[in-house]
Design an enzyme around this catalytic site. Sequence first.
Site, PDB file in Angstrom:
ATOM      1  N   ASN A   1      23.439  31.153  41.120  1.00 52.14           N
ATOM      2  CA  ASN A   1      23.948  31.522  39.795  1.00 52.14           C
ATOM      3  C   ASN A   1      24.852  30.394  39.326  1.00 52.14           C
ATOM      4  OD1 ASN A   1      25.117  32.654  37.553  1.00 52.14           O
ATOM      5  ND2 ASN A   1      26.398  34.106  38.694  1.00 52.14           N
TER       6      ASN A   1
ATOM      7  N   LYS B   1      26.207  30.044  36.547  1.00 57.06           N
ATOM      8  CA  LYS B   1      27.203  30.532  35.579  1.00 57.06           C
ATOM      9  C   LYS B   1      27.219  29.603  34.345  1.00 57.06           C
ATOM     10  CE  LYS B   1      29.852  32.245  39.473  1.00 57.06           C
ATOM     11  NZ  LYS B   1      30.991  33.077  39.840  1.00 57.06           N
TER      12      LYS B   1
ATOM     13  N   HIS C   1      26.472  41.335  36.199  1.00 55.81           N
ATOM     14  CA  HIS C   1      27.398  40.520  37.007  1.00 55.81           C
ATOM     15  C   HIS C   1      28.837  40.959  36.690  1.00 55.81           C
ATOM     16  CE1 HIS C   1      29.557  37.077  38.613  1.00 55.81           C
ATOM     17  NE2 HIS C   1      28.472  36.801  39.313  1.00 55.81           N
TER      18      HIS C   1
ATOM     19  N   GLU D   1      31.416  39.356  36.188  1.00 57.76           N
ATOM     20  CA  GLU D   1      32.069  38.600  35.116  1.00 57.76           C
ATOM     21  C   GLU D   1      31.661  39.160  33.754  1.00 57.76           C
ATOM     22  OE1 GLU D   1      30.797  34.750  36.466  1.00 57.76           O
ATOM     23  OE2 GLU D   1      32.102  34.950  38.212  1.00 57.76           O
TER      24      GLU D   1
ATOM     25  N   GLU E   1      28.135  42.480  45.375  1.00 55.89           N
ATOM     26  CA  GLU E   1      29.126  41.417  45.197  1.00 55.89           C
ATOM     27  C   GLU E   1      30.518  42.014  45.041  1.00 55.89           C
ATOM     28  OE1 GLU E   1      27.119  37.603  43.731  1.00 55.89           O
ATOM     29  OE2 GLU E   1      27.797  38.713  41.982  1.00 55.89           O
TER      30      GLU E   1
ATOM     31  N   GLY F   1      34.082  33.789  43.819  1.00 59.45           N
ATOM     32  CA  GLY F   1      34.801  32.606  43.356  1.00 59.45           C
ATOM     33  C   GLY F   1      36.196  32.466  43.949  1.00 59.45           C
TER      34      GLY F   1
ATOM     35  N   SER G   1      31.472  34.042  47.482  1.00 60.81           N
ATOM     36  CA  SER G   1      31.957  32.886  48.249  1.00 60.81           C
ATOM     37  C   SER G   1      31.059  32.513  49.420  1.00 60.81           C
ATOM     38  CB  SER G   1      33.402  33.123  48.727  1.00 60.81           C
ATOM     39  OG  SER G   1      34.266  33.243  47.617  1.00 60.81           O
TER      40      SER G   1
HETATM   41  C1  PEP Z   1      28.404  34.826  41.836  1.00 65.48           C
HETATM   42  O1  PEP Z   1      28.630  34.208  40.819  1.00 65.48           O
HETATM   43  O2  PEP Z   1      27.581  35.751  41.824  1.00 65.48           O
HETATM   44  C2  PEP Z   1      29.103  34.449  43.067  1.00 65.48           C
HETATM   45  C3  PEP Z   1      28.868  35.120  44.165  1.00 65.48           C
HETATM   46  O3  PEP Z   1      29.979  33.381  42.990  1.00 65.48           O
HETATM   47  P1  PEP Z   1      30.640  32.568  44.222  1.00 65.48           P
HETATM   48  O4  PEP Z   1      29.537  32.293  45.208  1.00 65.48           O
HETATM   49  O5  PEP Z   1      31.200  31.354  43.608  1.00 65.48           O
HETATM   50  O6  PEP Z   1      31.671  33.481  44.828  1.00 65.48           O
END
Ligand code: PEP
Length: 251
Positions: A9, A11, A94, A96, A164, A170, A210
Amino acid sequence: MRTPVIAGNWKMNTTVGEAVALVRAMRAELDKVSNVEKVLCPPFVSLAPVGELIKGSSIKLGAQNLYFAEKGAYTGEVSALMLAGLCELVIIGHSERRQYFGETGEVVNKKVAAALGVGLKPILCIGEKLAENEAGKTEEVVSGQLKSSLAGIASLDGLIVAYEPVWAIGTGRAATGEQANETIAFIRRNISGLYDDKVAREIRILYGGSVTAANVAEFMPQPEIDGALVGGASLKAAEFLSIVTQTSAMG
Ligand code: PEP
């Protein structure tokens, strides 16, 4: 056997030029990795150029969002049908989007229905916030999100779930493999309740939060975890490639 999925992803990162360079840097090596479904989810504006670059390869393309209406006066939005001609998968719900754009369970549900309606495979994201985790509400939150996201959806048709935990996205603070496995097992039992055992056995459920080349080995051997949704680490060609090759080796 469920084929693992590693989805990147990106983003709101990369200009079109940067997206093209990133794909060029990993396309040939990624293409060679077998036993793993590799998915790139660039920003909307890079879907077409990235799609051209990976045409004929084993790499799949996904979008990061869609709008549920079929078409019309929704300035700035992109419909499921518009995406269906460009990519195979789409990230929906997601954290976000839920956090910054006010996406509710009802909106996520409409988006899942819109995607499936045109044959796009949703990567449906669910996960609890830090305070919910600390209050012991993880199962309550994820089962509620699952139920609202899938309300009225008769057939999941290739839908992938990404667990998630919001506190892990992040932040550099990933869940442990055991924690993720436990919650994903719970999600699978929920899917069995909402659908049936066969659907639950076949659906892919990813961990996201992460994940890096340094910790992917913590997650992939866990029996319930079918891959990863990778944010930050998917923007570095060598790192994403390493996550994919390690996953393949652990299959
Ligand atoms: C994500 O954007 O779905 C995500 C898991 O980000 P990160 O790997 O940066 O934590």
